[in-house]
Design a protein around this motif. Sequence first.
Motif, PDB file in Angstrom:
ATOM      1  N   UNK A   1      13.279  -7.282  16.075  1.00 53.81           N
ATOM      2  CA  UNK A   1      12.111  -7.905  16.698  1.00 53.81           C
ATOM      3  C   UNK A   1      10.845  -7.603  15.900  1.00 53.81           C
ATOM      4  N   UNK A   2      10.662  -6.351  15.518  1.00 55.73           N
ATOM      5  CA  UNK A   2       9.460  -5.969  14.781  1.00 55.73           C
ATOM      6  C   UNK A   2       9.419  -6.630  13.405  1.00 55.73           C
ATOM      7  N   UNK A   3      10.570  -6.774  12.757  1.00 60.99           N
ATOM      8  CA  UNK A   3      10.606  -7.460  11.470  1.00 60.99           C
ATOM      9  C   UNK A   3      10.214  -8.921  11.595  1.00 60.99           C
ATOM     10  N   UNK A   4      10.751  -9.588  12.603  1.00 55.93           N
ATOM     11  CA  UNK A   4      10.397 -10.984  12.845  1.00 55.93           C
ATOM     12  C   UNK A   4       8.896 -11.134  13.093  1.00 55.93           C
ATOM     13  N   UNK A   5       8.344 -10.244  13.889  1.00 54.79           N
ATOM     14  CA  UNK A   5       6.924 -10.347  14.229  1.00 54.79           C
ATOM     15  C   UNK A   5       6.020  -9.978  13.055  1.00 54.79           C
ATOM     16  N   UNK A   6       6.475  -9.057  12.201  1.00 58.52           N
ATOM     17  CA  UNK A   6       5.709  -8.748  10.987  1.00 58.52           C
ATOM     18  C   UNK A   6       5.641  -9.976  10.091  1.00 58.52           C
ATOM     19  N   UNK A   7       6.769 -10.679   9.963  1.00 60.61           N
ATOM     20  CA  UNK A   7       6.779 -11.904   9.179  1.00 60.61           C
ATOM     21  C   UNK A   7       5.889 -12.973   9.782  1.00 60.61           C
TER      22      UNK A   7
ATOM     23  N   UNK B   1       9.774 -15.080   7.202  1.00 59.70           N
ATOM     24  CA  UNK B   1       8.971 -15.458   6.034  1.00 59.70           C
ATOM     25  C   UNK B   1       9.568 -16.647   5.286  1.00 59.70           C
ATOM     26  N   UNK B   2      10.877 -16.820   5.359  1.00 55.79           N
ATOM     27  CA  UNK B   2      11.518 -17.941   4.673  1.00 55.79           C
ATOM     28  C   UNK B   2      11.591 -19.188   5.549  1.00 55.79           C
ATOM     29  N   UNK B   3      10.989 -19.116   6.723  1.00 56.63           N
ATOM     30  CA  UNK B   3      11.010 -20.241   7.659  1.00 56.63           C
ATOM     31  C   UNK B   3       9.799 -21.137   7.421  1.00 56.63           C
ATOM     32  N   UNK B   4      10.010 -22.276   6.770  1.00 60.65           N
ATOM     33  CA  UNK B   4       8.900 -23.184   6.478  1.00 60.65           C
ATOM     34  C   UNK B   4       8.310 -23.800   7.737  1.00 60.65           C
ATOM     35  N   UNK B   5       9.122 -23.896   8.782  1.00 62.36           N
ATOM     36  CA  UNK B   5       8.596 -24.408  10.043  1.00 62.36           C
ATOM     37  C   UNK B   5       7.491 -23.495  10.576  1.00 62.36           C
ATOM     38  N   UNK B   6       7.649 -22.188  10.332  1.00 62.16           N
ATOM     39  CA  UNK B   6       6.625 -21.249  10.781  1.00 62.16           C
ATOM     40  C   UNK B   6       5.319 -21.478  10.041  1.00 62.16           C
ATOM     41  N   UNK B   7       5.399 -21.734   8.731  1.00 62.92           N
ATOM     42  CA  UNK B   7       4.187 -21.992   7.947  1.00 62.92           C
ATOM     43  C   UNK B   7       3.484 -23.242   8.441  1.00 62.92           C
ATOM     44  N   UNK B   8       4.256 -24.321   8.627  1.00 63.57           N
ATOM     45  CA  UNK B   8       3.660 -25.575   9.100  1.00 63.57           C
ATOM     46  C   UNK B   8       3.087 -25.412  10.503  1.00 63.57           C
ATOM     47  N   UNK B   9       3.785 -24.647  11.332  1.00 61.65           N
ATOM     48  CA  UNK B   9       3.312 -24.426  12.696  1.00 61.65           C
ATOM     49  C   UNK B   9       1.983 -23.690  12.720  1.00 61.65           C
ATOM     50  N   UNK B  10       1.875 -22.635  11.914  1.00 62.39           N
ATOM     51  CA  UNK B  10       0.639 -21.856  11.885  1.00 62.39           C
ATOM     52  C   UNK B  10      -0.558 -22.710  11.459  1.00 62.39           C
ATOM     53  N   UNK B  11      -0.333 -23.543  10.448  1.00 61.98           N
ATOM     54  CA  UNK B  11      -1.428 -24.392   9.948  1.00 61.98           C
ATOM     55  C   UNK B  11      -1.930 -25.323  11.042  1.00 61.98           C
ATOM     56  N   UNK B  12      -1.008 -25.844  11.865  1.00 61.61           N
ATOM     57  CA  UNK B  12      -1.395 -26.818  12.896  1.00 61.61           C
ATOM     58  C   UNK B  12      -1.815 -26.162  14.207  1.00 61.61           C
ATOM     59  N   UNK B  13      -1.257 -24.974  14.500  1.00 60.90           N
ATOM     60  CA  UNK B  13      -1.432 -24.376  15.824  1.00 60.90           C
ATOM     61  C   UNK B  13      -2.763 -23.645  16.002  1.00 60.90           C
ATOM     62  N   UNK B  14      -3.052 -22.717  15.113  1.00 61.48           N
ATOM     63  CA  UNK B  14      -4.210 -21.842  15.337  1.00 61.48           C
ATOM     64  C   UNK B  14      -5.566 -22.543  15.319  1.00 61.48           C
ATOM     65  N   UNK B  15      -5.799 -23.511  14.442  1.00 57.76           N
ATOM     66  CA  UNK B  15      -7.118 -24.161  14.448  1.00 57.76           C
ATOM     67  C   UNK B  15      -7.492 -24.794  15.785  1.00 57.76           C
TER      68      UNK B  15
END
Length: 216
Positions: A44-50, A131-145
């Motif tokens: 869990x902690x590894x996932x959340x660090x990523x 970190x290797x999950x590209x969906x996470x990168x795309x999600x962050x770009x769209x979600x936080x703003x």
Amino acid sequence: MDLVASLPAFVAAVVLISASPGPAMALILRRAALRGFSGAVPTVLGLEAGLYLWALCAAAGLAALVAASEVAFLVLRVVGAGFLLYLGVRMWRSAWRSRRAGVAAEPEEPPGTVSRRGWAKAFGEGAVVMLANLKAAAFMVAFYPQFVPADRPLFATTAVLALLQVGIEIAVYLTLAAVVGRAGAWFRRPAIRRRLDAISGTVLVALGIRMATDAR
């Protein structure tokens, strides 16, 4: 938009996101079932660090650059898909070996105990999967703003919101791990463990194939 007023919507969205099926959920459920609550904590902690690192990259604009770069996108997609396939095949092999032997393979460590090496390995697996999950990168770009007011500093506000998300997800995942861990003795029965390994491996292989073949 007021930051405090938007927090309930942010929290609700994070809870729904954390409860959605995916590689993170598959890793946590299997780890908690076979190693107990304490065995699931480093995953869990590894996932959340990523996840937190991706959030900071999104705030700094790096996640958007990765998503826009053909080379970076391809490299991460190959790495992410390859790692999911590796984990999935490893679980299939465990199920196959235990079936041929007639008993489940012995766990690397007794349930409820985690060595320093085991802790680091589980943490690393979780971090790499995220970190290797590209969906996470795309999600962050769209979600936080959506939740950062125009008069607030983007990086600092995103960092704070990401900490809140990490805290919520850790609470959700560890609660789930505690519930699953209580039934650990049942999950560790040879026949049940073989099925769990087979199902978990199939889920991760399917997600790896999907990541490898998914268009942008």
